[in-house]
Design a protein around this motif. Structure first.
Motif, short mmCIF file in Angstrom:
data_model
loop_
_atom_site.label_atom_id
_atom_site.label_comp_id
_atom_site.label_asym_id
_atom_site.label_seq_id
_atom_site.Cartn_x
_atom_site.Cartn_y
_atom_site.Cartn_z
N LEU A 20 0.83 -1.21 0.00
CA LEU A 20 0.00 0.00 0.00
C LEU A 20 0.86 1.26 0.00
O LEU A 20 0.59 2.21 -0.75
CB LEU A 20 -0.93 0.03 1.22
CG LEU A 20 -2.16 -0.85 1.18
CD1 LEU A 20 -2.91 -0.78 2.50
CD2 LEU A 20 -3.07 -0.46 0.03
N SER A 21 1.89 1.28 0.82
CA SER A 21 2.75 2.45 0.89
C SER A 21 3.50 2.67 -0.42
O SER A 21 3.68 3.80 -0.86
CB SER A 21 3.75 2.31 2.05
OG SER A 21 3.05 2.38 3.27
N GLU A 27 2.11 6.97 -6.71
CA GLU A 27 1.01 7.80 -7.20
C GLU A 27 1.08 9.25 -6.70
O GLU A 27 0.86 10.19 -7.46
CB GLU A 27 -0.33 7.20 -6.78
CG GLU A 27 -0.65 5.90 -7.48
CD GLU A 27 -1.93 5.26 -6.95
OE1 GLU A 27 -2.73 5.95 -6.29
OE2 GLU A 27 -2.11 4.06 -7.21
N LYS A 28 1.35 9.43 -5.43
CA LYS A 28 1.28 10.76 -4.83
C LYS A 28 2.57 11.57 -5.01
O LYS A 28 2.52 12.78 -5.20
CB LYS A 28 0.96 10.68 -3.34
CG LYS A 28 -0.25 9.84 -2.99
CD LYS A 28 -1.54 10.38 -3.53
CE LYS A 28 -2.71 9.55 -3.01
NZ LYS A 28 -3.98 9.95 -3.54
N LYS A 94 -4.30 15.46 -5.04
CA LYS A 94 -4.06 14.01 -4.93
C LYS A 94 -4.49 13.47 -3.57
O LYS A 94 -4.24 12.32 -3.25
CB LYS A 94 -2.58 13.70 -5.16
CG LYS A 94 -2.13 13.91 -6.59
CD LYS A 94 -0.66 13.60 -6.74
CE LYS A 94 -0.22 13.74 -8.18
NZ LYS A 94 1.22 13.50 -8.35
N GLN A 95 -5.13 14.31 -2.79
CA GLN A 95 -5.65 13.97 -1.46
C GLN A 95 -4.56 13.52 -0.49
O GLN A 95 -4.75 12.63 0.32
CB GLN A 95 -6.76 12.93 -1.57
CG GLN A 95 -7.93 13.44 -2.37
CD GLN A 95 -9.05 12.44 -2.51
OE1 GLN A 95 -8.85 11.23 -2.39
NE2 GLN A 95 -10.24 12.95 -2.75
N VAL A 96 -3.41 14.18 -0.58
CA VAL A 96 -2.35 13.99 0.40
C VAL A 96 -2.66 14.89 1.58
O VAL A 96 -3.09 16.03 1.40
CB VAL A 96 -0.97 14.37 -0.21
CG1 VAL A 96 0.12 14.33 0.85
CG2 VAL A 96 -0.63 13.46 -1.38
N ASP A 115 2.55 10.80 4.96
CA ASP A 115 2.26 9.62 4.15
C ASP A 115 1.16 8.80 4.82
O ASP A 115 0.58 9.22 5.83
CB ASP A 115 3.53 8.82 3.85
CG ASP A 115 4.09 8.05 5.05
OD1 ASP A 115 3.48 8.06 6.14
OD2 ASP A 115 5.17 7.43 4.87
N LEU A 116 0.87 7.62 4.28
CA LEU A 116 -0.20 6.77 4.81
C LEU A 116 0.02 6.36 6.26
O LEU A 116 -0.94 6.11 6.99
CB LEU A 116 -0.31 5.49 3.97
CG LEU A 116 -0.88 5.60 2.58
CD1 LEU A 116 -0.84 4.25 1.89
CD2 LEU A 116 -2.31 6.13 2.62
#
Length: 139
Positions: A20-21, A27-28, A94-96, A115-116
């Motif tokens: 996921l990370s 992407e981000k 990018k919804q960061v 980050d996530l």
């Protein structure tokens, strides 16, 4: 030959889920993935090698200063205020998770992002003079 530390070669960032990370960093942040297995992912971006390392729950690269404020351990640089505003806007799109652009009382402006896994990073609007000279970057 001068014996001294010349550069930081690799930065290690704790993450809970490497897959996921990895997707998030691709992407981000537009990072370039060079290797991945179940325990780590290796990226090249921002002129740096970054390892995402599978860690236990509730780990991050953040720390708390003597005033109890959560701090980041890594600042990225961009070339000027316009570039800072552009990347800030891009991260929002990018919804960061990002903070506001701040004036911290020194040259340039900054903002933080996460980050996530809640690793907190800083972005500064000023490139170091040595970096500019080495890579022939002008204003």
């Amino acid at each position: 030959m001068t014996k001294r530390l010349l550069r930081v070669g690799t930065i290690y960032i704790p993450v809970l889920n490497v897959d996921l990370s990895s997707e998030w960093y691709l992407e981000k942040l537009g990072a370039e993935l060079t290797y991945k297995d179940k325990d780590k992912a290796i990226f090249n971006f921002a002129n740096q090698s970054i390892f995402l390392v599978k860690s236990k729950d509730n780990q991050s690269s953040n720390f708390y200063d003597t005033h109890g404020e959560e701090r980041f351990s890594l600042t990225f640089e961009v070339n000027g205020l316009d570039a800072l505003k552009t990347i800030h806007k891009d991260f929002i799109e990018k919804q960061v998770r990002v903070g506001d652009i701040e004036d911290r009382g020194h040259t340039g402006r900054n903002f933080v992002f996460y980050d996530l896994d809640g690793n907190k990073f800083d972005v500064w609007s000023e490139l170091s003079p040595q970096f500019k000279e080495q890579y022939l970057i002008s204003e």
